[in-house]
Write an enzyme that holds these catalytic residues in place. Structure first.
Site, PDB file in Angstrom:
ATOM      1  N   GLY A 249       0.778  -1.234   0.169  1.00  0.00           N
ATOM      2  CA  GLY A 249      -0.054   0.123   0.000  1.00  0.00           C
ATOM      3  C   GLY A 249       0.839   1.288  -0.045  1.00  0.00           C
ATOM      4  CD  GLU A 271       4.509  -3.188  -3.588  1.00  0.00           C
ATOM      5  OE1 GLU A 271       4.957  -1.983  -3.984  1.00  0.00           O
ATOM      6  OE2 GLU A 271       3.742  -3.777  -4.099  1.00  0.00           O
TER       7      GLU A 271
END
Length: 502
Positions: A249, A271
């Site tokens: 996100g 990530e």
């Protein structure tokens, strides 16, 4: 079930009411479908029409606690399950996703997220591949054995599962962002608690049904859609039984989760934001560069963390590239992703549409020009036209901040040295794309550019067999490839008296 699924979806024709009626809408709590302790539900909206697709159960902290209790109860048994058995479950899930569930998975993603049906089918292929890849990796976890330098001890190194994992995933790839985490975790012997995005819970719940059919034991996976994301996530991360957090996100949310994870010193994979540069040098094949630019910019309406976000084009070919690129963008058919021939669907929600619209308005107010005459369908829907912006300053908001929409600002550059300086000044470093005919330049830039994934003369680089992840504020850790399963394994050293060899 096969015939029933075919009734729901036939090509682009989808029997929406029957599909939604059949799709799970309760929580999946440790192997049981439950309405949730609070009985609360929330609406899932079709972004192309504004229609309410379904009302899904919203998990609360009590549901999260029950899910963790059930996960913890089976963690030891699941870790002790033979690697081949874990592998076969993942393989069966892959075959179900790639086979009879493919049409309903694709249609469900189009309905709740907006991507065209062809792209949704592409995500089914991509998402399923993580289960196939990690079904193979499950049987390849290895340790080590060697004599230590002084000669008195032998080192035996073994790998064991981290333990219960919490996954928080976004709405833009509602299937693949789940399988990319669930696959390696199950392969390694970890139990999983998954909080999917509020906008796209139906795909996640459908995957839970598939895992049931594939034979996953009760308790090993829970899926907890919720409107109380902060409370549910905090409840889980503050429980000492949880040992791993994996999040995909925004960087801002990732930072807040890292702070929560610090309290229990959790293993984390992050990530985060992308903002990928797409670079075209004077010596590039312009037609190939435009084709690649379309592939990376317009994948998922630009709502992808590794999508080409802004474009650096060298002076000598700037005008030709802009002309061809803007023509290709204007030729895209925009509309409901279930309609034949549609290449660009709606953005996921009104908030995302307002964010993208605002960025473009501020860029134009600052002097940027819109190339061509973009257009969108009339009527309801969170649609934004594919748009190319020229005369853009490299330090403007629309270049330095991730757009997450079908907008392509194009910036001139003169020398390779200045290009590297501009790219490396970005606080992000997830993906990037560079087009040039010089092999020497490719090797040189691969050493200089501060980016975790670089595509040279290509527009698509994601693959289950390749390590996915970034540097700087784009995240920590890697997903996919052989590195992916290591994120779910602890390394244990055992010292043994060294045998006398003579």
């Amino acid at each position: 079930m096969d015939n029933e699924v075919l009734v729901f979806v036939n090509g682009n024709s989808v029997d929406i009411p029957r599909l939604v009626e059949w799709t799970p809408k309760d929580l999946f709590v440790g192997g049981a479908w439950e309405a949730g302790a609070g009985g609360e539900r929330f609406a899932v909206i079709n972004p192309a029409t504004g229609a309410v697709l379904a009302k899904v159960a919203s998990a609360g902290v009590e549901d999260a606690a029950v899910a963790l209790d059930r996960a913890d109860a089976v963690q030891e048994k699941w870790a002790a399950t033979a690697p081949r058995e874990r592998a076969e479950i993942l393989r069966r899930a892959f075959e179900l996703m790639d086979g009879k569930y493919r049409p309903v998975l694709a249609a469900t993603m189009t309905l709740e997220m907006g991507k065209p049906l062809g792209q949704a089918n592409g995500e089914v292929t991509y998402g399923a591949e993580f289960f196939r890849w990690f079904s193979e990796e499950a049987c390849r976890v290895r340790g080590d054995y060697y004599r230590l330098p002084e000669g008195a001890l032998q080192a035996m190194v073994v790998k064991r599962p981290v333990g219960p994992c919490v996954f928080v995933t976004p709405w833009n790839f509602p299937l693949a962002m789940g399988t990319r985490k669930i696959g390696p975790a199950l392969a390694a012997g970890c139990v999983c608690l998954w909080k999917p995005a509020r906008d796209t819970p139906l795909t996640a719940l459908l995957l839970a049904r598939i895992m049931e059919e594939a034979g996953l034991p009760a308790g090993v996976l829970s899926v907890l859609p919720t409107t109380h994301s902060g409370e549910v996530t905090e409840k889980l991360l503050h429980d000492p039984r949880v040992r791993k957090l994996s999040f995909t996100g925004s960087t801002e949310v990732g930072k807040s989760l890292l702070k929560l994870a610090a309290d229990q010193v959790l293993r984390t994979s992050m990530e985060l934001g992308g903002n990928a540069p797409f670079v075209v040098f004077d010596d590039a094949d312009i037609d190939r560069a435009v084709e690649s630019a379309m592939a990376t910019k317009m994948r998922n309406m630009g709502e992808a963390c590794n999508a080409g976000d802004h474009f650096f084009v060298q002076d000598g070919i700037y005008d030709e590239f802009v002309s061809k690129f803007s023509a290709a963008m204007q030729a895209q058919k925009v509309g409901d992703g279930l309609d034949d021939g549609v290449e660009v669907g709606p953005l996921v929600n009104r908030s995302q549409l307002e964010k993208v619209s605002g960025m473009v308005e501020r860029a134009v107010a600052a002097g940027a020009k819109v190339a061509g005459e973009p257009n969108v369908p009339q009527g309801y829907g969170f649609f934004f036209p594919p748009t190319v912006l020229t005369d853009v300053s490299p330090d403007s908001e629309i270049v330095t901040e991730e757009i997450f929409g079908p907008v392509a600002p194009v910036v001139r550059f003169d020398t390779e040295e200045n290009l590297v300086r501009m790219v490396n000044s970005d606080k992000m470093g997830l993906g990037g794309y560079i087009h040039t005919s010089s092999w020497e330049r490719i090797m040189r830039l691969a050493e200089k550019i501060e980016i975790g994934m670089i595509g040279f003369n290509a527009g698509t680089i994601s693959n289950a067999g390749a390590p996915f992840g970034g540097v700087k504020q784009s995240g920590l850790g890697r997903e996919g490839s052989t590195e992916g399963i290591e994120e779910y394994l602890e390394t244990i050293y055992i010292g043994l008296p060294a045998p006398k060899l003579a």
